[in-house]
Scaffold this motif. Structure first.
Motif, short mmCIF file in Angstrom:
data_model
loop_
_atom_site.label_atom_id
_atom_site.label_comp_id
_atom_site.label_asym_id
_atom_site.label_seq_id
_atom_site.Cartn_x
_atom_site.Cartn_y
_atom_site.Cartn_z
N ARG A 155 6.15 -0.38 -13.05
CA ARG A 155 6.33 1.00 -13.46
C ARG A 155 6.82 1.82 -12.26
O ARG A 155 6.47 1.51 -11.13
CB ARG A 155 5.02 1.60 -13.98
N PHE A 156 7.60 2.85 -12.56
CA PHE A 156 8.04 3.75 -11.50
C PHE A 156 6.91 4.74 -11.23
O PHE A 156 6.53 5.50 -12.10
CB PHE A 156 9.34 4.45 -11.90
N THR A 157 6.37 4.67 -10.03
CA THR A 157 5.19 5.46 -9.69
C THR A 157 5.50 6.46 -8.59
O THR A 157 6.56 6.39 -7.94
CB THR A 157 4.05 4.54 -9.23
N TYR A 158 4.55 7.38 -8.38
CA TYR A 158 4.72 8.37 -7.33
C TYR A 158 3.34 8.76 -6.80
O TYR A 158 2.31 8.55 -7.45
CB TYR A 158 5.45 9.62 -7.85
N THR A 159 3.31 9.33 -5.61
CA THR A 159 2.09 9.92 -5.05
C THR A 159 2.45 11.30 -4.51
O THR A 159 3.60 11.54 -4.08
CB THR A 159 1.53 9.06 -3.90
N ILE A 160 1.47 12.19 -4.53
CA ILE A 160 1.67 13.55 -3.98
C ILE A 160 0.60 13.77 -2.90
O ILE A 160 -0.58 13.51 -3.12
CB ILE A 160 1.53 14.64 -5.05
N ARG A 161 1.03 14.22 -1.73
CA ARG A 161 0.09 14.52 -0.65
C ARG A 161 0.50 15.81 0.05
O ARG A 161 1.64 16.25 -0.04
CB ARG A 161 0.02 13.37 0.36
N ARG A 162 -0.46 16.38 0.74
CA ARG A 162 -0.21 17.62 1.49
C ARG A 162 0.06 17.24 2.94
O ARG A 162 -0.75 16.55 3.59
CB ARG A 162 -1.44 18.53 1.41
N ASP A 206 0.91 17.97 7.13
CA ASP A 206 0.27 18.80 8.16
C ASP A 206 0.88 20.21 8.21
O ASP A 206 0.20 21.18 8.56
CB ASP A 206 0.40 18.14 9.53
N ASP A 207 2.19 20.32 7.88
CA ASP A 207 2.85 21.63 7.94
C ASP A 207 2.63 22.44 6.65
O ASP A 207 3.22 23.51 6.47
CB ASP A 207 4.35 21.47 8.21
N GLY A 208 1.81 21.93 5.73
CA GLY A 208 1.50 22.65 4.50
C GLY A 208 2.41 22.34 3.33
O GLY A 208 2.16 22.79 2.21
N SER A 209 3.46 21.56 3.57
CA SER A 209 4.38 21.21 2.48
C SER A 209 3.77 20.12 1.60
O SER A 209 2.85 19.40 2.01
CB SER A 209 5.73 20.74 3.05
N TYR A 210 4.31 20.01 0.39
CA TYR A 210 3.87 18.99 -0.56
C TYR A 210 4.89 17.85 -0.55
O TYR A 210 6.09 18.08 -0.77
CB TYR A 210 3.74 19.57 -1.97
N VAL A 211 4.42 16.64 -0.28
CA VAL A 211 5.32 15.49 -0.16
C VAL A 211 5.12 14.57 -1.37
O VAL A 211 4.00 14.12 -1.65
CB VAL A 211 5.04 14.70 1.14
N ILE A 212 6.21 14.34 -2.11
CA ILE A 212 6.17 13.45 -3.28
C ILE A 212 6.96 12.19 -2.92
O ILE A 212 8.13 12.27 -2.53
CB ILE A 212 6.79 14.13 -4.51
N GLU A 213 6.29 11.04 -3.03
CA GLU A 213 6.92 9.77 -2.64
C GLU A 213 6.72 8.74 -3.74
O GLU A 213 5.86 8.89 -4.60
CB GLU A 213 6.27 9.25 -1.34
N GLY A 214 7.52 7.67 -3.66
CA GLY A 214 7.35 6.56 -4.59
C GLY A 214 8.64 6.14 -5.26
O GLY A 214 9.69 6.76 -5.10
N SER A 215 8.55 5.05 -6.04
CA SER A 215 9.75 4.49 -6.68
C SER A 215 10.33 5.44 -7.73
O SER A 215 11.54 5.46 -7.95
CB SER A 215 9.41 3.14 -7.33
N PHE A 216 9.47 6.26 -8.37
CA PHE A 216 9.98 7.23 -9.34
C PHE A 216 10.90 8.24 -8.65
O PHE A 216 11.96 8.61 -9.16
CB PHE A 216 8.81 7.97 -10.02
#
Length: 421
Positions: free
Chosen positions: A348-355, A357-367
């Motif tokens: 499945r095409f997945t993703y993760t969301i993390r905060r 250090d600079d306060g931005s939201y980072v979305i990563e993963g195959s999706f």
């Protein structure tokens, strides 16, 4: 060279990319989208070839890749599907997933096939994304990647009967006497370095396949000597002919030999130790063997095992053994080998969301990777599709739950944007 184990990398073809194209015809200044879909990637298929006897081919080539699908074209032309890659293997080949060690397929019948890796689906062209409100989509889907994995191939000989016993007890001589096989024979241990097959075809006897398994010794189940490399070849046999040196000229006790070999079979596989056996007391032409044969018969009568007195060198008693074994085969109900089939995890095409250090939201993963390949960030229609995809996947809602505010930065690989409710 006899090769019965190989580890190879296989990869199915990637799907072709969808095409971004618009009609450009005379008198049609604002033609609609006409980008075609990409072709499907080719599968990787293993197929039994009756002319193959070993896995030697895989000793020199370790990497196999099927053809990728062609990209879509203009005028709604679909890309050509990639050709399947057919890899030929001998009958009796077991295919295992190298990472988990689980069995994927057991190929025993002529022409039998198994798809080990499926090709990727072709991406949709931009004509597929046209709607009443999105009449000129300037984006298309990339092709899906084909499956890939490392697999281990193991060859288990397809023989009805296996000759087992210590080295130098006369197994190869027996094979040469009752079949047309011509194994290397000499008077020293481990003359036979590879399993040999022959067909017993004698008058008045129903023919069957006989395998000479290289000599076993104590510790064979742990890899001592040649044992563990060839014990797998006994697994498919229905009857075992246990050859014992009745002369005792090498200083071993025939009864002790019988129990030692059976202990090795049991330690390797409980199922293997329960296969029906016939004991052949060989080298009975040598003086002094009569007493050992008598002792063997007395001991093995407790287990209901028949003992035949033979001399492989002079062909004495071998036809009687083969006739007895042939009748045994007629009365054995073949059990289908039971094993837990490997089921690959659904990708499945997945993703993760993390905060960050600079306060931005980072979305990563195959999706994320796949979505960004589909999107033209410089096109407004494409960006609308991008936002809708994030919303449909639940990413927007998840960002809100994490406390995102208007103006906060969102980073997806190299692409950054400010969040606006």
């Amino acid at each position: 060279m006899f090769v019965d184990v190989a580890k190879i990398y296989v990869k199915a073809g990637d799907g072709g990319h969808g095409c971004v194209s618009f009609r450009r015809e005379k008198y049609v200044p604002f033609g609609g989208p006409d980008g075609g879909d990409g072709g499907r990637g080719g599968d990787v298929i293993f197929k039994v070839d009756p002319n193959m006897r070993t896995l030697l081919d895989f000793k020199y080539q370790k990497k196999y890749e099927a053809q990728r699908g062609e990209n879509g074209g203009t005028n709604n032309k679909f890309g050509k599907d990639g050709e399947d890659l057919i890899i030929k293997v001998p009958a009796g080949t077991v295919i295992k997933d190298a990472e988990s060690g689980r069995i994927m397929a057991d190929l025993v019948d002529e022409g039998q096939e198994f798809v080990v890796c499926k090709g990727g689906r072709g991406g949709r062209g931009n004509s597929r994304f046209a709607t009443p409100t999105r009449q000129a989509p300037n984006f298309a889907e990339p092709g899906m990647p084909g499956e890939e994995r490392w697999v281990t191939l193991e060859l288990k000989l397809l023989a009805d009967v296996g000759l087992i016993g210590f080295p130098n007890v006369g197994k190869s001589t027996i094979l040469s006497m009752v079949t047309g096989a011509k194994p290397k024979i000499a008077n020293y241990h481990f003359t036979t370095l590879t399993p040999n097959l022959g067909v017993v075809d004698m008058q008045g006897i129903k023919s069957f396949v006989l395998a000479d398994i290289p000599g076993l010794i104590e510790g064979a189940h742990e890899g001592v000597g040649l044992g563990i490399d060839f014990l797998r070849h006994v697994e498919r046999t229905k009857v075992l002919i246990h050859v014992i040196d009745a002369s005792g000229i090498e200083g071993r006790d025939p009864i002790d030999d019988f129990y030692k070999i059976n202990e090795e079979l049991k330690l390797y596989s409980e199922k293997l130790s329960k296969k029906p056996q016939v004991v052949v007391a060989n080298k009975c032409d040598i003086p002094g063997s009569e007493e050992n044969v008598k002792r063997l018969r007395e001991e093995l009568s407790k287990h209901g095992i028949e003992v035949f007195e033979v001399s492989a060198a002079t062909n004495k008693g071998l036809k009687e053994v083969m006739f007895y074994v042939s009748n045994m085969l007629d009365n054995i109900v073949e059990e289908k080998e039971d094993y837990e089939v490997y089921v690959p995890e659904e990708k499945r095409f997945t993703y993760t969301i993390r905060r960050d250090d600079d306060g931005s939201y980072v979305i990563e993963g195959s999706f994320v990777d796949r979505l960004l390949l589909s999107v033209n960030i410089y096109d407004s229609e494409s960006l609308k599709y991008f936002h809708k995809a994030l919303e449909k996947r639940g990413i927007i809602e998840e960002l809100k739950k994490m406390g995102i505010q208007d103006g906060d930065l969102v980073r997806m690989n190299d692409f950054e944007f400010e969040f606006v409710e």
